[in-house]
Design an enzyme around this catalytic site. Structure first.
Site, PDB file in Angstrom:
ATOM      1  N   HIS A   1      -7.713   8.296   3.194  1.00  0.00           N
ATOM      2  CA  HIS A   1      -7.426   9.991   3.498  1.00  0.00           C
ATOM      3  C   HIS A   1      -8.271  10.570   3.119  1.00  0.00           C
ATOM      4  CE1 HIS A   1      -7.109   8.522  -0.754  1.00  0.00           C
ATOM      5  NE2 HIS A   1      -7.111   9.589  -1.199  1.00  0.00           N
TER       6      HIS A   1
ATOM      7  N   HIS B   1      -6.018   3.771   0.526  1.00  0.00           N
ATOM      8  CA  HIS B   1      -5.403   3.485   2.213  1.00  0.00           C
ATOM      9  C   HIS B   1      -6.791   5.183   2.443  1.00  0.00           C
ATOM     10  CE1 HIS B   1      -2.448   3.582   5.265  1.00  0.00           C
ATOM     11  NE2 HIS B   1      -3.622   4.488   5.636  1.00  0.00           N
TER      12      HIS B   1
ATOM     13  N   CYS C   1       0.787  -0.809   0.151  1.00  0.00           N
ATOM     14  CA  CYS C   1       0.034   0.262   0.364  1.00  0.00           C
ATOM     15  C   CYS C   1       0.669   1.447  -0.056  1.00  0.00           C
ATOM     16  CB  CYS C   1      -1.022   0.459   1.169  1.00  0.00           C
ATOM     17  SG  CYS C   1      -1.822   1.587   1.364  1.00  0.00           S
TER      18      CYS C   1
ATOM     19  N   HIS D   1      -9.167  14.943   2.140  1.00  0.00           N
ATOM     20  CA  HIS D   1      -8.840  15.651   1.659  1.00  0.00           C
ATOM     21  C   HIS D   1      -8.624  16.843   2.170  1.00  0.00           C
ATOM     22  CE1 HIS D   1      -7.550  13.306  -2.263  1.00  0.00           C
ATOM     23  NE2 HIS D   1      -8.174  12.712  -2.288  1.00  0.00           N
TER      24      HIS D   1
ATOM     25  N   THR E   1      -8.477   6.522  -5.891  1.00  0.00           N
ATOM     26  CA  THR E   1      -7.196   5.680  -7.136  1.00  0.00           C
ATOM     27  C   THR E   1      -5.974   5.174  -6.077  1.00  0.00           C
ATOM     28  OG1 THR E   1      -5.730   7.921  -6.430  1.00  0.00           O
ATOM     29  CG2 THR E   1      -7.461   7.966  -8.780  1.00  0.00           C
TER      30      THR E   1
ATOM     31  N   CYS F   1       0.387   3.223   3.013  1.00  0.00           N
ATOM     32  CA  CYS F   1       1.408   2.810   3.630  1.00  0.00           C
ATOM     33  C   CYS F   1       2.342   3.085   4.108  1.00  0.00           C
ATOM     34  CB  CYS F   1       1.243   1.275   4.186  1.00  0.00           C
ATOM     35  SG  CYS F   1      -0.477   0.406   5.310  1.00  0.00           S
TER      36      CYS F   1
ATOM     37  N   GLY G   1     -13.501   8.767  -7.958  1.00  0.00           N
ATOM     38  CA  GLY G   1     -12.416   8.445  -8.274  1.00  0.00           C
ATOM     39  C   GLY G   1     -11.749   8.362  -7.330  1.00  0.00           C
TER      40      GLY G   1
ATOM     41  N   ASN H   1     -12.768   9.898  -0.732  1.00  0.00           N
ATOM     42  CA  ASN H   1     -13.567   9.735  -1.808  1.00  0.00           C
ATOM     43  C   ASN H   1     -13.676   8.178  -2.209  1.00  0.00           C
ATOM     44  OD1 ASN H   1     -13.313  12.094  -3.562  1.00  0.00           O
ATOM     45  ND2 ASN H   1     -11.770  12.244  -3.919  1.00  0.00           N
TER      46      ASN H   1
HETATM   47  P1  5GP Z   1      -7.759  10.099  -4.678  1.00  0.00           P
HETATM   48  O1  5GP Z   1      -8.323  10.200  -5.215  1.00  0.00           O
HETATM   49  O2  5GP Z   1      -7.761   8.109  -3.904  1.00  0.00           O
HETATM   50  O3  5GP Z   1      -8.439  10.082  -3.310  1.00  0.00           O
HETATM   51  O4  5GP Z   1      -6.684  10.576  -3.950  1.00  0.00           O
HETATM   52  C1  5GP Z   1      -5.549  10.571  -4.336  1.00  0.00           C
HETATM   53  C2  5GP Z   1      -4.361  11.260  -4.557  1.00  0.00           C
HETATM   54  O5  5GP Z   1      -3.587  11.334  -4.047  1.00  0.00           O
HETATM   55  C3  5GP Z   1      -4.747  12.053  -5.383  1.00  0.00           C
HETATM   56  O6  5GP Z   1      -5.032  13.846  -5.328  1.00  0.00           O
HETATM   57  C4  5GP Z   1      -3.267  11.494  -5.789  1.00  0.00           C
HETATM   58  O7  5GP Z   1      -2.521  13.364  -6.111  1.00  0.00           O
HETATM   59  C5  5GP Z   1      -2.374  11.937  -4.494  1.00  0.00           C
HETATM   60  N1  5GP Z   1      -0.952  10.628  -4.777  1.00  0.00           N
HETATM   61  C6  5GP Z   1      -1.289   9.953  -5.490  1.00  0.00           C
HETATM   62  N2  5GP Z   1       0.195   9.165  -5.182  1.00  0.00           N
HETATM   63  C7  5GP Z   1       0.851  10.203  -4.346  1.00  0.00           C
HETATM   64  C8  5GP Z   1       2.119  10.050  -3.529  1.00  0.00           C
HETATM   65  O8  5GP Z   1       2.800   9.540  -3.884  1.00  0.00           O
HETATM   66  N3  5GP Z   1       2.660  11.164  -3.201  1.00  0.00           N
HETATM   67  C9  5GP Z   1       1.650  11.967  -2.426  1.00  0.00           C
HETATM   68  N4  5GP Z   1       1.563  13.282  -1.787  1.00  0.00           N
HETATM   69  N5  5GP Z   1       0.201  11.763  -2.885  1.00  0.00           N
HETATM   70  C10 5GP Z   1      -0.073  11.006  -3.945  1.00  0.00           C
HETATM   71 ZN    ZN Z   2      -2.295   1.416   3.459  1.00  0.00          ZN
END
Ligand code: 5GP
Ligand code: ZN
Length: 114
Positions: free
Chosen positions: A100, A98, A4, A102, A95, A7, A93, A87
């Site tokens: 999180h 894990h 992950c 925003h 991606t 993680c 969306g 999300n």
């Molecule tokens: P999701 O679309 O899953 O809600 O948000 C994932 C977020 O993680 C995206 O805004 C993306 O830009 C961010 N992200 C993806 N990979 C990395 C990374 O390796 N480092 C950081 N700091 N952010 C990441």
């Molecule tokens: Zn994780």
């Protein structure tokens, strides 16, 4: 979860720009910020999505929002406005699987549901 991404980031096995850390959460700058302020707040516990949060995790979820409030305040966006959003799965969306939260602000944010 050895594979992950978040993680690894929360354990500092991969680099990130730290915003806040304690024993329960790690907050860091999003690598592709959608606004001048874009911080991700991750629990140190691996939880894949909001759907996987159990009743025992309710205090952790509340705590993540408490941290979001403080980060918004320290980033100077609390009064003008910001978004605190999770999300969940494909249609939203998500991606990185894990959990999180925003924290996005520093510009006028549109709201279309898209
Ligand atoms: P999701 O679309 O899953 O809600 O948000 C994932 C977020 O993680 C995206 O805004 C993306 O830009 C961010 N992200 C993806 N990979 C990395 C990374 O390796 N480092 C950081 N700091 N952010 C990441
Ligand atoms: Zn994780």
């Amino acid at each position: 979860m050895d594979s992950c991404l978040f993680c690894k980031i929360t354990k500092h096995e991969l680099p990130s720009k730290a915003v806040y850390e304690d024993d329960r959460v790690y907050a860091f700058q999003d690598i592709h910020p959608q606004a001048p302020v874009h911080v991700l707040i991750c629990p140190k516990k691996h939880i894949a999505t909001l759907n996987d949060v159990g009743a025992e995790d309710a205090p952790l979820l509340a705590y993540m929002f408490d941290v979001a409030r403080k980060i918004a305040d320290q980033s100077g966006v609390a009064q003008k406005g910001y978004r605190a959003v999770i999300n969940v799965n494909a249609d939203a969306g998500q991606t990185v699987f894990h959990l999180h939260l925003h924290v996005i602000g520093g510009r006028k944010l549109s709201w279309s549901g898209d």
